[in-house]
Structure formats: C-alpha cells, structure tokens
Write a protein that holds these residues in place. Structure first.
Motif, mmCIF file in Angstrom:
data_model
loop_
_atom_site.group_PDB
_atom_site.id
_atom_site.type_symbol
_atom_site.label_atom_id
_atom_site.label_comp_id
_atom_site.label_asym_id
_atom_site.label_seq_id
_atom_site.Cartn_x
_atom_site.Cartn_y
_atom_site.Cartn_z
ATOM 1 N N TYR A 11 -4.187 -13.100 -17.180
ATOM 2 C CA TYR A 11 -3.804 -12.826 -15.587
ATOM 3 C C TYR A 11 -3.346 -11.437 -15.229
ATOM 4 C CZ TYR A 11 -2.471 -18.044 -16.571
ATOM 5 O OH TYR A 11 -2.187 -19.254 -16.830
ATOM 6 N N LEU A 12 -3.929 -11.335 -13.866
ATOM 7 C CA LEU A 12 -3.514 -9.936 -13.277
ATOM 8 C C LEU A 12 -2.948 -10.353 -12.082
ATOM 9 C CD1 LEU A 12 -3.898 -7.083 -13.698
ATOM 10 C CD2 LEU A 12 -5.777 -7.148 -12.274
ATOM 11 N N GLN A 13 -1.495 -10.043 -11.773
ATOM 12 C CA GLN A 13 -1.018 -10.144 -10.573
ATOM 13 C C GLN A 13 -1.344 -8.923 -9.835
ATOM 14 O OE1 GLN A 13 0.578 -13.012 -9.229
ATOM 15 N NE2 GLN A 13 0.930 -11.821 -7.256
ATOM 16 N N MET A 14 -1.568 -9.068 -8.560
ATOM 17 C CA MET A 14 -1.858 -7.894 -7.824
ATOM 18 C C MET A 14 -0.952 -7.875 -6.598
ATOM 19 S SD MET A 14 -5.964 -7.152 -8.342
ATOM 20 C CE MET A 14 -6.173 -8.795 -7.368
ATOM 21 N N ASN A 15 -0.086 -6.942 -6.565
ATOM 22 C CA ASN A 15 0.880 -6.947 -5.284
ATOM 23 C C ASN A 15 0.375 -5.658 -4.464
ATOM 24 O OD1 ASN A 15 1.992 -9.469 -6.110
ATOM 25 N ND2 ASN A 15 3.482 -8.169 -7.228
ATOM 26 N N SER A 16 1.190 -5.726 -3.018
ATOM 27 C CA SER A 16 0.854 -4.476 -2.505
ATOM 28 C C SER A 16 -0.540 -3.910 -2.228
ATOM 29 C CB SER A 16 1.973 -3.446 -2.759
ATOM 30 O OG SER A 16 3.204 -3.907 -2.702
ATOM 31 N N LEU A 17 -1.337 -4.821 -1.918
ATOM 32 C CA LEU A 17 -2.900 -4.423 -2.204
ATOM 33 C C LEU A 17 -3.230 -3.518 -1.179
ATOM 34 C CD1 LEU A 17 -4.102 -7.853 -3.334
ATOM 35 C CD2 LEU A 17 -4.569 -5.691 -4.518
ATOM 36 N N ARG A 18 -4.140 -2.399 -1.687
ATOM 37 C CA ARG A 18 -4.408 -1.558 -0.574
ATOM 38 C C ARG A 18 -6.219 -1.604 -0.433
ATOM 39 N NH1 ARG A 18 -1.757 3.261 -4.399
ATOM 40 N NH2 ARG A 18 0.412 2.762 -4.049
ATOM 41 N N VAL A 19 -6.680 -1.068 0.581
ATOM 42 C CA VAL A 19 -8.098 -1.014 0.791
ATOM 43 C C VAL A 19 -8.852 -0.385 -0.581
ATOM 44 C CG1 VAL A 19 -10.028 -0.071 2.040
ATOM 45 C CG2 VAL A 19 -8.046 -0.975 3.314
ATOM 46 N N GLU A 20 -8.148 0.424 -1.168
ATOM 47 C CA GLU A 20 -8.989 1.143 -2.384
ATOM 48 C C GLU A 20 -8.990 0.379 -3.450
ATOM 49 O OE1 GLU A 20 -6.352 2.421 -0.587
ATOM 50 O OE2 GLU A 20 -5.019 3.480 -1.766
ATOM 51 N N ASP A 21 -8.188 -0.945 -3.505
ATOM 52 C CA ASP A 21 -8.278 -1.876 -4.715
ATOM 53 C C ASP A 21 -9.492 -2.989 -4.654
ATOM 54 O OD1 ASP A 21 -4.686 -2.103 -4.272
ATOM 55 O OD2 ASP A 21 -5.783 -0.895 -5.778
ATOM 56 N N THR A 22 -10.058 -2.698 -3.386
ATOM 57 C CA THR A 22 -11.424 -3.384 -3.245
ATOM 58 C C THR A 22 -12.344 -3.069 -4.521
ATOM 59 O OG1 THR A 22 -11.190 -3.668 -0.875
ATOM 60 C CG2 THR A 22 -13.443 -3.881 -1.724
ATOM 61 N N ALA A 23 -12.898 -4.175 -5.228
ATOM 62 C CA ALA A 23 -13.628 -3.793 -6.288
ATOM 63 C C ALA A 23 -14.009 -5.516 -7.025
ATOM 64 C CB ALA A 23 -12.751 -2.930 -7.199
ATOM 65 N N VAL A 24 -14.904 -5.344 -7.913
ATOM 66 C CA VAL A 24 -15.104 -6.317 -8.815
ATOM 67 C C VAL A 24 -14.257 -6.243 -9.995
ATOM 68 C CG1 VAL A 24 -16.788 -7.566 -10.375
ATOM 69 C CG2 VAL A 24 -17.669 -6.723 -8.172
ATOM 70 N N TYR A 25 -13.616 -7.308 -10.588
ATOM 71 C CA TYR A 25 -12.732 -7.145 -11.643
ATOM 72 C C TYR A 25 -13.043 -7.824 -12.832
ATOM 73 C CZ TYR A 25 -9.163 -4.725 -8.613
ATOM 74 O OH TYR A 25 -8.447 -3.982 -7.808
ATOM 75 N N TYR A 26 -13.198 -7.302 -13.854
ATOM 76 C CA TYR A 26 -13.707 -7.786 -14.997
ATOM 77 C C TYR A 26 -12.540 -7.703 -16.047
ATOM 78 C CZ TYR A 26 -18.418 -6.365 -13.415
ATOM 79 O OH TYR A 26 -19.577 -6.108 -12.877
ATOM 80 N N CYS A 27 -12.513 -8.828 -16.693
ATOM 81 C CA CYS A 27 -11.658 -9.066 -17.930
ATOM 82 C C CYS A 27 -12.516 -8.859 -19.220
ATOM 83 C CB CYS A 27 -10.879 -10.225 -18.175
ATOM 84 S SG CYS A 27 -11.911 -11.885 -18.084
ATOM 85 N N ALA A 28 -11.823 -8.177 -20.244
ATOM 86 C CA ALA A 28 -12.705 -7.980 -21.322
ATOM 87 C C ALA A 28 -11.980 -8.226 -22.580
ATOM 88 C CB ALA A 28 -13.101 -6.473 -21.386
ATOM 89 N N LYS A 29 -12.482 -8.452 -23.777
ATOM 90 C CA LYS A 29 -11.769 -8.653 -25.102
ATOM 91 C C LYS A 29 -11.938 -7.765 -25.815
ATOM 92 C CE LYS A 29 -12.793 -11.242 -29.433
ATOM 93 N NZ LYS A 29 -13.517 -10.032 -30.187
#
Lengths: 117, 107
Positions: A80-98
């Motif tokens: 999981y990734l809990q993301m709070n207080s999001l900002r415009v600059e957090d806009t992205a594709v988020y990848y998980c990786a092993k």
C-alpha cells in the motif's frame, strides 16, 4: 508467473488523500522488500518509498516524507501507499516494484495514474 | 545525497550502431548500479545490476561496466526494439536514486 497490479489511482483535489494498492502473485511476497516509484508526465523516474520484507523498515523520499505512508499486508500479498496532503506536483504514474536484492527492481507493475488538480 | 548524472540525455542512432550511455555518481558507489529500459507507456525493465550482471532473459548485446563513480551501458548493435529511454539506478540503499534518463531515438 510474477504479477504486480496497482490500483487506487484517480483524480483528487490538492490537499486530498488517496490510497494505492499493489496486489502481487507468483512469488513469496513476505520474503521480499518492495518499493514505489513515480513518473510525472514526460519526466524521469523518481523513487518514492521503500519497505522491508516484514514491514519493519520504511524509507521515504524527502519530497513525500511526512505525507505518504508505505505499508504491507503479507497475509493479503498486498503493498500500500497512503498519500495525504496531495499536491499538484504529486501528479504522476505510480509504479510498485519488487526488490530482487540490493534494491534492484526485477518486477514492476503496470502503473496507476494519480492526478492532483 | 548521492546524485546520478546520465549523459547524453538524448541520442540519435541507427540500427546496427554501437551505443554507449554514461552514468556518473557524485560519490563512489562501488558496483551498486543498475540499468533499466523503459518504452512509452510501459513500466521500466531491469537490464543490468551490480554494474555488469545481465538480468535473466536480456539479450547479450547489452552490457554494463564501471565501478566507483563512472559507469557505462553499451548496446553492441542497436536493434529496432531498443529505441527507448534508459535509466541508471543506485543500489544497496534504501533511497534508490535514479539518473535523469537517456532517450535513444532513431536517426
């Protein structure tokens, strides 16, 4: 076959929250560290967060420290990734990786898009 | 924090060309470096780790070398499917820094 599947992305207003999930299969999840990487539109890769195999060690990029929380449920084979207080600059594709050892990402998910606007 | 600087950031090459990409670390990182390939709209793919160890299934035309602060990724004979963006990454750290990327385009 190793598979990682992210979910939970979407459109959120600045200051809002989202929780991303990464369901895995094809390997013993509890034996491996995992991490999140993001990629803003047209930009390069940025490491976001790391978690040890048992959740005991967590680390964050300075850009998300104090706002994002990484966690895992080894009984559900899910990261999981809990993301709070999001900002415009957090806009992205988020990848998980092993983490295949020493931090090398040997398997990646397809990514989930987070848009903060 | 250790920074990784890739050069060039962009290169134009032809099929069959030998291509070399450089990654420089701001401090020595021994051989703790990986290389990835990323195509548009796709996740990165691990090519090399430990500076020179080829990931399983990666064609032998890809090779890596270097240690300390200077590393290279070489493609011995560029193929059509190799046109992509390449990233280096620092290993052996919980803060897994990436280089800025090198986009390889068709001349």
């Amino acid at each position: 076959e190793v598979q990682l599947l992210e979910s939970g992305g979407g459109l959120v207003q600045p200051g809002g929250s989202l929780r991303l999930s990464c369901g895995v299969s094809g390997f013993t999840f509890s034996n491996y560290a995992m991490y999140w990487v993001r990629q803003a539109p047209g930009k390069g890769l940025e490491w976001v967060s790391f978690i040890g195999h048992d959740g005991g060690n967590t680390f964050y990029a300075d850009s998300v420290q104090g706002r994002f929380t990484i966690s895992r449920d080894n009984s559900k084979n899910t990261l999981y990734l809990q993301m709070n207080s999001l900002r415009v600059e957090d806009t992205a594709v988020y990848y998980c990786a092993k983490d295949g050892g020493l931090g090398r990402g040997d398997y990646w998910g397809q990514g989930t898009l987070v848009t903060v606007s | 924090d250790i920074q990784l600087t890739q050069s060039p950031s962009f290169l134009s090459a032809s099929v069959g060309d030998r291509v070399t990409i450089t990654c420089r670390a701001s401090q020595g990182i021994s051989s703790y470096l990986a290389w990835y390939q990323q195509k548009p709209g796709k996740a990165p793919k691990l090519l090399i780790y430990g500076a020179s160890t080829l990931q399983s299934g990666v064609p032998s035309r890809f090779s890596g070398s270097g240690s300390g602060t200077e590393f290279t990724l070489t493609i011995s004979s560029l193929q059509p499917e190799d046109f992509a963006t390449y990233y280096c990454q620092r290993l052996n750290s919980y803060t897994l820094t990436f280089g800025g990327g090198t986009k390889v385009e068709i001349k």
